[in-house]
Design a protein around this motif. Structure first.
Motif, PDB file in Angstrom:
ATOM      1  N   SER A  42      -8.350   1.956   7.346  1.00 39.04           N
ATOM      2  CA  SER A  42      -7.028   1.397   7.049  1.00 39.04           C
ATOM      3  C   SER A  42      -6.717   1.648   5.579  1.00 39.04           C
ATOM      4  CB  SER A  42      -7.012  -0.108   7.354  1.00 39.04           C
ATOM      5  OG  SER A  42      -7.207  -0.329   8.731  1.00 39.04           O
ATOM      6  N   TRP A  43      -5.659   2.417   5.340  1.00 39.72           N
ATOM      7  CA  TRP A  43      -5.239   2.747   3.991  1.00 39.72           C
ATOM      8  C   TRP A  43      -3.920   2.058   3.693  1.00 39.72           C
ATOM      9  CZ3 TRP A  43      -7.833   5.871   0.427  1.00 39.72           C
ATOM     10  CH2 TRP A  43      -8.970   6.507   0.908  1.00 39.72           C
ATOM     11  N   LEU A  44      -3.856   1.437   2.541  1.00 34.21           N
ATOM     12  CA  LEU A  44      -2.621   0.804   2.086  1.00 34.21           C
ATOM     13  C   LEU A  44      -1.839   1.819   1.255  1.00 34.21           C
ATOM     14  CD1 LEU A  44      -0.941  -1.811   1.873  1.00 34.21           C
ATOM     15  CD2 LEU A  44      -2.196  -2.320  -0.225  1.00 34.21           C
ATOM     16  N   VAL A  45      -0.626   2.104   1.672  1.00 37.42           N
ATOM     17  CA  VAL A  45       0.224   3.090   1.008  1.00 37.42           C
ATOM     18  C   VAL A  45       1.351   2.339   0.303  1.00 37.42           C
ATOM     19  CG1 VAL A  45       1.650   5.140   1.301  1.00 37.42           C
ATOM     20  CG2 VAL A  45      -0.335   4.772   2.792  1.00 37.42           C
ATOM     21  N   VAL A  46       1.431   2.498  -1.011  1.00 38.50           N
ATOM     22  CA  VAL A  46       2.446   1.834  -1.831  1.00 38.50           C
ATOM     23  C   VAL A  46       3.391   2.898  -2.363  1.00 38.50           C
ATOM     24  CG1 VAL A  46       2.881   0.372  -3.834  1.00 38.50           C
ATOM     25  CG2 VAL A  46       0.823   0.024  -2.459  1.00 38.50           C
ATOM     26  N   THR A  47       4.683   2.712  -2.098  1.00 40.80           N
ATOM     27  CA  THR A  47       5.721   3.607  -2.601  1.00 40.80           C
ATOM     28  C   THR A  47       6.750   2.780  -3.362  1.00 40.80           C
ATOM     29  OG1 THR A  47       7.000   3.430  -0.546  1.00 40.80           O
ATOM     30  CG2 THR A  47       5.358   5.185  -0.684  1.00 40.80           C
ATOM     31  N   GLU A  48       7.787   3.453  -3.860  1.00 47.06           N
ATOM     32  CA  GLU A  48       8.834   2.731  -4.564  1.00 47.06           C
ATOM     33  C   GLU A  48       9.615   1.806  -3.640  1.00 47.06           C
ATOM     34  OE1 GLU A  48      11.259   5.595  -6.460  1.00 47.06           O
ATOM     35  OE2 GLU A  48       9.837   6.006  -8.077  1.00 47.06           O
ATOM     36  N   SER A  49       9.616   2.105  -2.351  1.00 47.77           N
ATOM     37  CA  SER A  49      10.373   1.303  -1.391  1.00 47.77           C
ATOM     38  C   SER A  49       9.562   0.159  -0.805  1.00 47.77           C
ATOM     39  CB  SER A  49      10.876   2.199  -0.253  1.00 47.77           C
ATOM     40  OG  SER A  49       9.777   2.835   0.401  1.00 47.77           O
ATOM     41  N   GLY A  50       8.251   0.098  -1.042  1.00 45.00           N
ATOM     42  CA  GLY A  50       7.431  -0.976  -0.495  1.00 45.00           C
ATOM     43  C   GLY A  50       6.040  -0.494  -0.174  1.00 45.00           C
ATOM     44  N   GLN A  51       5.386  -1.209   0.745  1.00 42.03           N
ATOM     45  CA  GLN A  51       4.020  -0.869   1.136  1.00 42.03           C
ATOM     46  C   GLN A  51       3.904  -0.888   2.653  1.00 42.03           C
ATOM     47  OE1 GLN A  51       1.057  -3.793   0.121  1.00 42.03           O
ATOM     48  NE2 GLN A  51       2.483  -5.505   0.305  1.00 42.03           N
ATOM     49  N   ARG A  52       2.905  -0.132   3.142  1.00 45.14           N
ATOM     50  CA  ARG A  52       2.661  -0.077   4.581  1.00 45.14           C
ATOM     51  C   ARG A  52       1.190   0.256   4.807  1.00 45.14           C
ATOM     52  NH1 ARG A  52       5.169   4.765   3.204  1.00 45.14           N
ATOM     53  NH2 ARG A  52       4.003   6.658   3.768  1.00 45.14           N
ATOM     54  N   LEU A  53       0.736  -0.019   6.026  1.00 46.17           N
ATOM     55  CA  LEU A  53      -0.643   0.274   6.412  1.00 46.17           C
ATOM     56  C   LEU A  53      -0.658   1.498   7.317  1.00 46.17           C
ATOM     57  CD1 LEU A  53      -2.278  -3.203   7.144  1.00 46.17           C
ATOM     58  CD2 LEU A  53      -2.879  -1.616   5.323  1.00 46.17           C
ATOM     59  N   GLU A  54      -1.638   2.355   7.110  1.00 50.26           N
ATOM     60  CA  GLU A  54      -1.785   3.547   7.925  1.00 50.26           C
ATOM     61  C   GLU A  54      -3.248   3.708   8.314  1.00 50.26           C
ATOM     62  OE1 GLU A  54      -0.241   7.069   6.225  1.00 50.26           O
ATOM     63  OE2 GLU A  54       1.777   6.255   5.849  1.00 50.26           O
ATOM     64  N   GLU A  55      -3.469   4.018   9.579  1.00 47.08           N
ATOM     65  CA  GLU A  55      -4.817   4.305  10.079  1.00 47.08           C
ATOM     66  C   GLU A  55      -5.002   5.817  10.074  1.00 47.08           C
ATOM     67  OE1 GLU A  55      -7.239   2.276  11.007  1.00 47.08           O
ATOM     68  OE2 GLU A  55      -6.173   0.353  10.817  1.00 47.08           O
ATOM     69  N   VAL A  56      -5.640   6.327   9.054  1.00 46.37           N
ATOM     70  CA  VAL A  56      -5.824   7.767   8.918  1.00 46.37           C
ATOM     71  C   VAL A  56      -7.290   8.048   8.624  1.00 46.37           C
ATOM     72  CG1 VAL A  56      -3.475   8.260   8.174  1.00 46.37           C
ATOM     73  CG2 VAL A  56      -5.196   7.643   6.489  1.00 46.37           C
ATOM     74  N   SER A 180      20.002  13.552 -23.497  1.00 47.67           N
ATOM     75  CA  SER A 180      19.288  12.813 -22.449  1.00 47.67           C
ATOM     76  C   SER A 180      19.249  11.344 -22.806  1.00 47.67           C
ATOM     77  CB  SER A 180      17.859  13.355 -22.304  1.00 47.67           C
ATOM     78  OG  SER A 180      17.162  13.231 -23.523  1.00 47.67           O
ATOM     79  N   GLY A 181      19.299  10.499 -21.799  1.00 45.44           N
ATOM     80  CA  GLY A 181      19.262   9.073 -22.011  1.00 45.44           C
ATOM     81  C   GLY A 181      17.834   8.585 -22.198  1.00 45.44           C
ATOM     82  N   PRO A 182      17.637   7.276 -22.130  1.00 45.40           N
ATOM     83  CA  PRO A 182      16.287   6.743 -22.263  1.00 45.40           C
ATOM     84  C   PRO A 182      15.377   7.265 -21.153  1.00 45.40           C
ATOM     85  CG  PRO A 182      17.840   5.038 -21.542  1.00 45.40           C
ATOM     86  CD  PRO A 182      18.637   6.236 -21.927  1.00 45.40           C
ATOM     87  N   LYS A 183      14.263   7.811 -21.556  1.00 49.57           N
ATOM     88  CA  LYS A 183      13.374   8.467 -20.598  1.00 49.57           C
ATOM     89  C   LYS A 183      12.549   7.441 -19.839  1.00 49.57           C
ATOM     90  CE  LYS A 183      10.252  12.399 -20.284  1.00 49.57           C
ATOM     91  NZ  LYS A 183       9.551  13.451 -21.043  1.00 49.57           N
ATOM     92  N   VAL A 184      12.465   7.601 -18.544  1.00 50.65           N
ATOM     93  CA  VAL A 184      11.684   6.714 -17.682  1.00 50.65           C
ATOM     94  C   VAL A 184      10.409   7.434 -17.280  1.00 50.65           C
ATOM     95  CG1 VAL A 184      11.683   5.394 -15.536  1.00 50.65           C
ATOM     96  CG2 VAL A 184      13.788   5.627 -16.851  1.00 50.65           C
ATOM     97  N   LEU A 185       9.300   6.724 -17.317  1.00 48.42           N
ATOM     98  CA  LEU A 185       8.026   7.327 -16.931  1.00 48.42           C
ATOM     99  C   LEU A 185       8.079   7.750 -15.470  1.00 48.42           C
ATOM    100  CD1 LEU A 185       5.390   4.978 -18.600  1.00 48.42           C
ATOM    101  CD2 LEU A 185       5.971   7.309 -19.264  1.00 48.42           C
ATOM    102  N   PRO A 186       7.490   8.870 -15.124  1.00 45.21           N
ATOM    103  CA  PRO A 186       7.451   9.275 -13.711  1.00 45.21           C
ATOM    104  C   PRO A 186       6.598   8.330 -12.879  1.00 45.21           C
ATOM    105  CG  PRO A 186       6.132  10.755 -15.063  1.00 45.21           C
ATOM    106  CD  PRO A 186       6.877   9.873 -16.007  1.00 45.21           C
ATOM    107  N   PHE A 187       6.697   8.527 -11.584  1.00 49.32           N
ATOM    108  CA  PHE A 187       6.026   7.605 -10.661  1.00 49.32           C
ATOM    109  C   PHE A 187       4.527   7.538 -10.917  1.00 49.32           C
ATOM    110  CE2 PHE A 187       3.721   6.820  -6.725  1.00 49.32           C
ATOM    111  CZ  PHE A 187       4.315   5.658  -6.268  1.00 49.32           C
TER     112      PHE A 187
END
Length: 429
Positions: A42-56, A180-187
């Motif tokens: 069971s792997w927990l996957v965290v993205t910018e939109s939230g988190q989910r569980l995946e059995e991989v 360029s505006g204020p720079k945001v760190l990448p993901f």
């Protein structure tokens, strides 16, 4: 008597059919074994939109992140690997204390755990990765035109800035600067910062707890040496050595990354993904257009863009500043542990001095008792001589002669003892 036929003897007995519940149990066992063999977790996957569980499985993770099997072993909780941060082509492997994660340009993967520290880290990670600006749509394979022309119809900004907060767009022939505006760190950097910060918080919390336990115990040991206090200090010293080793390993890993610019450049996953997307779009345009004139212009633009990207190296300053900030925090924690270690060493020296002083007092008492024993033996010899059943002129006198002899012998012993002690004290003072 009739003999059984050979065919009857060779025929096997019919086997009983298994019960339905036995068949169900066997199927469950087979499925469990297949799942264990495939290495599915069971792997927990965290993205910018939230988190989910995946059995991989392990092979799926390797194909998804491009990591070899030896890098995945670093994340195995059953194996004791030191703190490590590995930059790869498509992912960053982070193994810092309780944080064991794989960071890509779009998501963070980690094995599901019930550790409270991991749960707190996941919540902080979600807040941190969601705090950045939305990423371009073309990075995940959709909206290629957005990647090519940007949000306002311009190509993506690449290359280093000119010092005025301006940069040059890839594919522009006139190299027009665009502010360029204020720079945001990448993901990946936001996720990496969350991993590092969680590990630093864990180490700082353990150091603070150890300080609260160590200093009172050491002060109490200085005032009273007992087996209980000595055992407490021994346990504290063992914990201090263990935490110092872990903090030192994290510091060494940060210093190793800061010393190698190539390792830091490998961690710019978003820029590498953007570069691959731009190359794919350039090759797609070459296949679609067939006119000679358009083809010549296309080749010209492609050559220009390739020159920009091939000569492009990520500006590692932002990652360097990020690592240096947490390196200073780790150095502060290590300094506190070093001060605590020095305090333990000073307490041990003080205890050894106290024990040496007590040992010297015991030696002095032993010398004094030995001298007293020698003088007492001399007096016993005198009394023994006068106590013998013999006739001498001294015994023919008055009884006062006995008391004079006894008190004279005792006084002589005392005087000899005092003189011996004074001589010993003057010689070895």
């Amino acid at each position: 008597m009739a003999q059984p036929s050979p065919n009857a003897m060779a025929q096997p007995h019919p086997q009983p059919r298994p019960a339905p519940e036995d068949i169900g149990k066997a199927a469950v066992i087979v499925q469990t074994r297949r799942k264990a063999t495939a290495g599915t977790r069971s792997w927990l996957v965290v993205t910018e939109s939230g988190q989910r569980l995946e059995e991989v499985g392990k092979q799926t993770i390797m194909a998804r992140t491009g990591l070899p099997a030896r890098d995945l072993r670093v994340l195995d909780p059953m194996l004791s690997y030191p703190s490590t941060i590995l930059g790869r082509e498509r992912a960053i492997v982070v193994n810092l204390e309780h944080v064991k994660a794989i960071v890509t340009a779009k998501e963070v993967l980690m094995a599901k755990s019930t550790n409270p520290l991991v749960i707190e880290f996941v919540l902080d990670l979600q807040l941190r990765v969601a705090s950045g600006a939305p990423r371009p749509e073309g990075l995940d394979g959709t909206g290629a035109e957005d990647v090519k022309y940007g949000a306002k119809g311009f190509p993506p900004l690449v290359g280093k800035s000119n010092g005025d907060g301006e940069g040059f767009y890839a594919g522009s022939n006139n190299n027009e600067p665009v502010s360029s505006g204020p720079k945001v760190l990448p993901f990946e950097f936001r996720a990496l910062e969350a991993c590092i910060e969680s590990a630093c918080k864990c180490l700082e919390s353990e150091t603070h707890t150890l300080e609260q336990e160590a200093y009172p115990a050491l002060d109490e040991l200085s005032s009273k040496v007992s087996n209980l206090n000595l055992d407490r200090v021994r346990q504290i010293k063992n914990r201090l050595v263990a935490i110092s080793g872990r903090v030192q390993k994290v510091r060494d890993e940060f210093e190793h990354l800061l010393d190698d610019d190539n390792d830091m450049a490998e961690m710019y996953l978003t820029e590498k993904l953007l570069r691959r997307s731009f190359d794919q779009m350039s090759s797609g345009e070459d296949a679609e257009n067939t006119s000679i004139k358009d083809e010549n212009e296309r080749i010209e633009d492609s050559d220009c863009a390739s020159t920009v990207f091939d000569g492009f190296k990520p500006d590692i300053q932002e990652l360097e500043m990020l690592l240096e900030a947490y390196l200073a925090q780790i150095a502060g924690i290590l300094q506190r542990l070093s001060d605590m270690n020095d305090y333990v060493g000073d307490t041990e020296d003080f205890i050894n001095i106290m024990l040496d002083e007590k040992q010297n007092q015991l030696l002095q008492m032993g010398v004094m008792l030995s001298i007293a024993n020698m003088i007492l033996n001399a007096g016993i010899v005198v009394f023994g001589l006068f106590g013998m059943n013999i006739s001498i002129p001294l015994f023919d006198g008055k009884p006062i002669q006995f008391w004079e002899t006894a008190f004279g012998t005792v006084g002589g012993c005392i005087a000899a003892y005092v003189l011996s002690i004074r001589w010993w004290a003057n010689k070895y003072k």
